[in-house]
Design an enzyme around this catalytic site. Structure first.
Site: not given
Ligand SMILES: CC(C)(COP(=O)(O)OP(=O)(O)OC[C@H]1O[C@@H](n2cnc3c(N)ncnc32)[C@H](O)[C@@H]1OP(=O)(O)O)[C@@H](O)C(=O)NCCC(=O)NCCS
Length: 337
Positions: A124, A264, A294
């Site tokens: 990214c 970003h 993203n």
């Molecule tokens: C991915 C992201 C949105 C998840 O949000 P979060 O608040 O951190 O959520 P978590 O990963 O803790 O997951 C919480 C729950 O949601 C669930 N979940 C994940 N994706 C899901 C989706 N699309 N829909 C519904 N539930 C989802 C998980 O399985 C987890 O369930 P559990 O508690 O039963 O295990 C967040 O971590 C994020 O934005 N991370 C950075 C990702 C990114 O942009 N990466 C690229 C780098 S440039």
């Protein structure tokens, strides 16, 4: 150190942004698309990320289609002809082929001279790595028109069955033409910073199917050639690094001269928390994650191009560009308009 030296740390010839362009595919994928086959919801996606829809390439489109379209727009904006370009650098993790560089495809498709053409793999952060590289080549005084492109076709790298990554990413690209600032008289690349922490490789990667473990049927079956991400850990890294980058960019600057933050687009919550932490008013921060998701290396230059086309950039104010991604990598740039 004089003021001039401070402003131009990368070489004797300061670089400027002479032209800007971007391209996103026409195909719109809304959150409801995922509701049909994954255990997810529009509400969850919007609440956790801010994404409403994203663009994906159509089946018969290629990543280079986006890079070429973005570059053409930037070249037209700069008034630069293909024969004027003397270097093309593409920041991407999703070129047309595993090898060679998509920059070579772009060079041929644009009808550029037999100039240098190479890719930078910084995920990214790819566009800002390309911008810093291009500005440094201009800085040597030997290059006059460098195309710096960033973008990704993330729809081709994600596991569409994995709800934790499938919903996050979109496809898109942006490009700039860099020239000596004394020629284009705008978009001075005042400073940039690049960084990486290779200890973070396991947090966000395509684990298999590369040259360490070449593709097998088992890898395909286990879907290990797709992106794997430890979302929570990447979130924490990004939130901390965003604050660090904004802090770096604002150091010794008059806050009154801040034009726009162009961060970003990975997660709206991260951006809101980071800018609030530093006391940056929300109306100084550009977003488009709601429209495009993203787009990896595409997100910063697309946002830059959209802001430019809306006429948002005021002379002598500065823009702060910041990105972070797999590697883990990060990069920032301060641009004086
Ligand atoms: C991915 C992201 C949105 C998840 O949000 P979060 O608040 O951190 O959520 P978590 O990963 O803790 O997951 C919480 C729950 O949601 C669930 N979940 C994940 N994706 C899901 C989706 N699309 N829909 C519904 N539930 C989802 C998980 O399985 C987890 O369930 P559990 O508690 O039963 O295990 C967040 O971590 C994020 O934005 N991370 C950075 C990702 C990114 O942009 N990466 C690229 C780098 S440039």
């Amino acid at each position: 150190m004089t003021d001039d030296e401070k402003a131009v740390p990368y070489g004797p010839v300061p670089a400027g942004i002479a032209g800007i362009g971007h391209h996103v595919p026409d195909r719109v994928i809304d959150n409801e698309y995922f509701e049909k086959y994954l255990d997810t919801s529009d509400e969850w996606i919007q609440q956790r990320t801010g994404i409403v829809q994203r663009r994906w390439l159509a089946e018969d489109e290629k990543p280079s289609d986006m890079f070429v379209a973005a570059a053409e727009m930037a070249m037209e904006d700069a008034g630069v002809r293909p024969e004027d370009v003397d270097l093309v650098v593409v920041g991407t993790a999703s070129g047309d082929y595993l090898a060679p560089a998509v920059a070579c495809v772009v060079q041929a498709r644009l009808g550029l001279p037999k100039c240098g053409a190479f890719d930078i793999m910084a995920a990214c952060s790819g566009f800002l790595y390309a911008l810093a590289t291009g500005a440094s080549f201009i800085g040597t005084g030997r290059y006059r028109n460098v195309l710096a492109i960033g973008g990704d076709a993330m729809s081709r790298l994600i596991d569409q069955e994995d709800r934790s990554t499938a919903v996050l990413f979109g496809d898109g690209a942006g490009a700039v033409v860099l020239q000596p600032h004394e020629v284009c008289r705008r978009g001075l690349v005042e400073d940039y910073v690049l960084g990486a922490d290779g200890e973070g490789v396991p947090l966000l990667l395509r684990p298999k199917g590369g040259a360490a473990e070449p593709m097998t049927e088992e890898i395909l079956r286990n879907r290990e050639h797709f992106i794997h991400m430890e979302g929570r850990k990447v979130y924490r890294f990004a939130a901390a690094r965003m604050i660090w980058l904004l802090d770096w960019a604002m150091r010794d600057q008059d806050p009154e001269e801040l034009g726009w933050m162009i961060p970003h687009q990975m997660n709206r919550r991260i951006l809101e928390q980071a800018t609030a932490h530093l006391g940056i008013p929300p109306n100084k921060v550009l977003h488009n994650i709601q429209k495009y998701g993203n787009t990896s290396a595409g997100s910063v230059p697309i946002l830059l191009s959209e802001g430019y086309r809306k006429g948002l950039f005021e002379k002598d104010k500065f823009l702060v560009l910041g990105a972070f991604g797999a590697g883990l990598t990060w990069a920032g740039a301060r641009i004086r308009w």
